[in-house]
Write an enzyme that holds these catalytic residues in place. Structure first.
Site, PDB file in Angstrom:
ATOM      1  CG  ASN A   1      -0.196   0.017   2.663  1.00 42.01           C
ATOM      2  OD1 ASN A   1       0.827   0.860   2.658  1.00 42.01           O
ATOM      3  ND2 ASN A   1      -0.821  -1.086   3.767  1.00 42.01           N
TER       4      ASN A   1
ATOM      5  CG  ASP B   1       2.137  -5.466   2.611  1.00 37.60           C
ATOM      6  OD1 ASP B   1       1.740  -4.193   2.178  1.00 37.60           O
ATOM      7  OD2 ASP B   1       3.895  -5.458   2.502  1.00 37.60           O
TER       8      ASP B   1
HETATM    9  N1  APR Z   1       1.871 -16.178  -1.860  1.00 40.42           N
HETATM   10  C1  APR Z   1       1.268 -15.513  -3.237  1.00 40.42           C
HETATM   11  N2  APR Z   1       0.712 -15.213  -2.711  1.00 40.42           N
HETATM   12  C2  APR Z   1      -0.454 -14.799  -2.079  1.00 40.42           C
HETATM   13  C3  APR Z   1      -0.185 -15.138  -1.073  1.00 40.42           C
HETATM   14  C4  APR Z   1       1.048 -15.696  -1.101  1.00 40.42           C
HETATM   15  N3  APR Z   1       1.575 -15.794   0.229  1.00 40.42           N
HETATM   16  N4  APR Z   1      -1.332 -14.170   0.129  1.00 40.42           N
HETATM   17  C5  APR Z   1      -2.160 -14.132  -0.404  1.00 40.42           C
HETATM   18  N5  APR Z   1      -1.775 -13.769  -1.191  1.00 40.42           N
HETATM   19  C6  APR Z   1      -2.312 -13.395  -2.829  1.00 40.42           C
HETATM   20  C7  APR Z   1      -4.086 -13.085  -2.783  1.00 40.42           C
HETATM   21  O1  APR Z   1      -4.339 -14.203  -2.634  1.00 40.42           O
HETATM   22  C8  APR Z   1      -4.288 -12.595  -3.817  1.00 40.42           C
HETATM   23  O2  APR Z   1      -4.607 -12.870  -5.162  1.00 40.42           O
HETATM   24  O3  APR Z   1      -1.994 -12.306  -3.193  1.00 40.42           O
HETATM   25  C9  APR Z   1      -3.269 -11.354  -4.356  1.00 40.42           C
HETATM   26  C10 APR Z   1      -2.957  -9.937  -3.684  1.00 40.42           C
HETATM   27  O4  APR Z   1      -4.060  -9.324  -2.735  1.00 40.42           O
HETATM   28  P1  APR Z   1      -3.241  -9.053  -1.318  1.00 40.42           P
HETATM   29  O5  APR Z   1      -2.229  -9.505  -0.939  1.00 40.42           O
HETATM   30  O6  APR Z   1      -4.782  -8.852  -0.442  1.00 40.42           O
HETATM   31  O7  APR Z   1      -2.856  -7.752  -2.272  1.00 40.42           O
HETATM   32  P2  APR Z   1      -3.465  -6.925  -2.264  1.00 40.42           P
HETATM   33  O8  APR Z   1      -5.143  -6.997  -3.335  1.00 40.42           O
HETATM   34  O9  APR Z   1      -2.757  -5.351  -4.059  1.00 40.42           O
HETATM   35  O10 APR Z   1      -4.002  -5.724  -1.691  1.00 40.42           O
HETATM   36  C11 APR Z   1      -3.351  -4.661  -1.039  1.00 40.42           C
HETATM   37  O11 APR Z   1      -3.665  -5.106   0.912  1.00 40.42           O
HETATM   38  O12 APR Z   1      -2.436  -6.619   2.236  1.00 40.42           O
HETATM   39  C12 APR Z   1      -2.796  -5.149   2.807  1.00 40.42           C
HETATM   40  O13 APR Z   1      -1.035  -3.828   2.479  1.00 40.42           O
HETATM   41  C13 APR Z   1      -1.647  -4.165   1.362  1.00 40.42           C
HETATM   42  O14 APR Z   1      -3.089  -2.608   1.662  1.00 40.42           O
HETATM   43  C14 APR Z   1      -2.219  -3.415   0.778  1.00 40.42           C
HETATM   44  C15 APR Z   1      -3.495  -3.921  -0.033  1.00 40.42           C
END
Ligand code: APR
Length: 320
Positions: A23, A33
């Site tokens: 983010n 993240d």
């Molecule tokens: N490995 C691979 N992919 C993952 C993992 C992992 N360990 N954990 C989660 N994902 C996938 C999720 O299933 C999703 O398909 O990563 C993709 C992105 O999801 P998010 O992590 O929620 O990221 P995003 O949708 O871009 O939102 C970002 O979420 O975590 C917070 O700080 C971050 O504010 C930011 C927001």
């Protein structure tokens, strides 16, 4: 294959860099993240604090600390607001700015999660299509091993209609392993006879002597394609293709042969001929083969839809 869609936990991947869906603050969060920060340890947050945040669509790089990956590229995806606020443009910018950083640092491999498709709400099937389209475009002019990590099955939303027709095709044609022998042999003999009897004896004799590599080169010419567009569409890297071209007795993997069939948009007989040259045959006891056969008989060479179906039926995926 320079581009692979894999199911994995990105924090475990040993690539030059893994990408974090961060983010604006770059100070951690949930989802991937949170997982990356947890696996990397406190050093990552300390370095992120020095970066002064990051704008949507932009990317910044840090070391990987306790991760197997040497670096982390943090990018901030768009929050989904219905698709009318330039979300796609911003999401494309995330992949592109990250890939530009990878090129600047001479990375050889990089792994992306599906940016914005979690907390930020971007519909997963659209998110994956954007990722595939930017990555495929980039790979037309660059050599880099790119992994797109799909963390959960929901990411591939196969349309109901497509799922139903693939499922019907599999149940109509799937043959258990044990009585595949005669079924397959008769089936292959019949196809073999049919495809051979349509050409003059000399052509057939000449083609019988052809190796896989010679047959592939001939099909590329026949289809009016260039080598580059063929191996790029087949998601085969340049080095492997030059090996195939230079070694007439080269023995490719089955997946590589099928990837070339899709890239050249071969029909079923042409696909079977190409596989036969490499010592393989489509099998009625393999769901992977049946799904590929379904798409070829439907003349649907959309690699994304093929991968959606392969993923939905728990099969290995073809590259881009
Ligand atoms: N490995 C691979 N992919 C993952 C993992 C992992 N360990 N954990 C989660 N994902 C996938 C999720 O299933 C999703 O398909 O990563 C993709 C992105 O999801 P998010 O992590 O929620 O990221 P995003 O949708 O871009 O939102 C970002 O979420 O975590 C917070 O700080 C971050 O504010 C930011 C927001």
């Amino acid at each position: 294959m320079p581009f692979e869609i894999i199911r994995a936990d990105i924090t475990q991947l040993k690539a030059d860099a893994i990408v974090n869906a961060a983010n604006h603050s770059l100070l951690g969060g949930g989802g991937v993240d949170g997982a990356i920060h947890k696996a990397a340890g406190p050093g990552l947050l300390d370095e992120c604090k020095t970066l002064g945040g990051c704008k949507t669509g932009e990317s910044k790089i840090t070391k990987g600390y306790n991760l197997s990956a040497e670096y982390v590229i943090h990018t901030v995806g768009p929050v989904w607001e219905g698709g009318t606020k330039g979300e796609e443009k911003l999401l494309r910018a995330c992949y592109r700015s990250t890939l530009e950083l990878a090129v600047d640092h001479n990375f050889e491999s990089i792994a992306f999660p599906l940016i914005s498709s979690g907390v930020f709400g971007y519909p997963k099937d659209q998110a994956i299509q954007v990722a595939i389209s930017v990555i495929s475009e980039f790979l037309m002019d660059h050599d880099l091993m790119i992994y797109l990590v799909v963390y959960d099955q929901k990411a591939f939303v196969l349309s109901e209609k497509l799922f139903a027709s693939v499922k019907a095709f599999i149940s109509d044609n799937y043959v258990e392993e044990h009585h595949i022998a005669n079924e397959n042999r008769d089936y292959e003999m019949e196809v073999c006879y049919y495809s051979k009897s349509m050409r003059s004896l000399d052509d057939v004799l000449e083609e019988l002597q052809e190796t896989f590599s010679e047959h592939l080169i001939r099909m590329i010419d026949l289809k009016g394609k260039t080598d580059v567009e063929t191996y790029k569409r087949a998601n085969v890297d340049r080095k492997l293709f030059s090996k195939i071209r230079s070694d007439k007795f080269y023995r490719p993997s089955r997946t590589t042969v099928i990837a070339f069939s899709i890239a050249l948009e071969l029909n079923l007989d042409e696909t079977k001929d190409l596989l036969e040259k490499a010592g393989f045959a489509l099998s009625r006891s393999s769901k992977f083969d049946l799904i590929v056969e379904y798409f070829i008989s439907e003349e649907n060479y959309n690699i994304h839809e093929i991968n959606e179906a392969l993923f939905a039926f728990d099969q290995a995926l073809l590259g881009v």
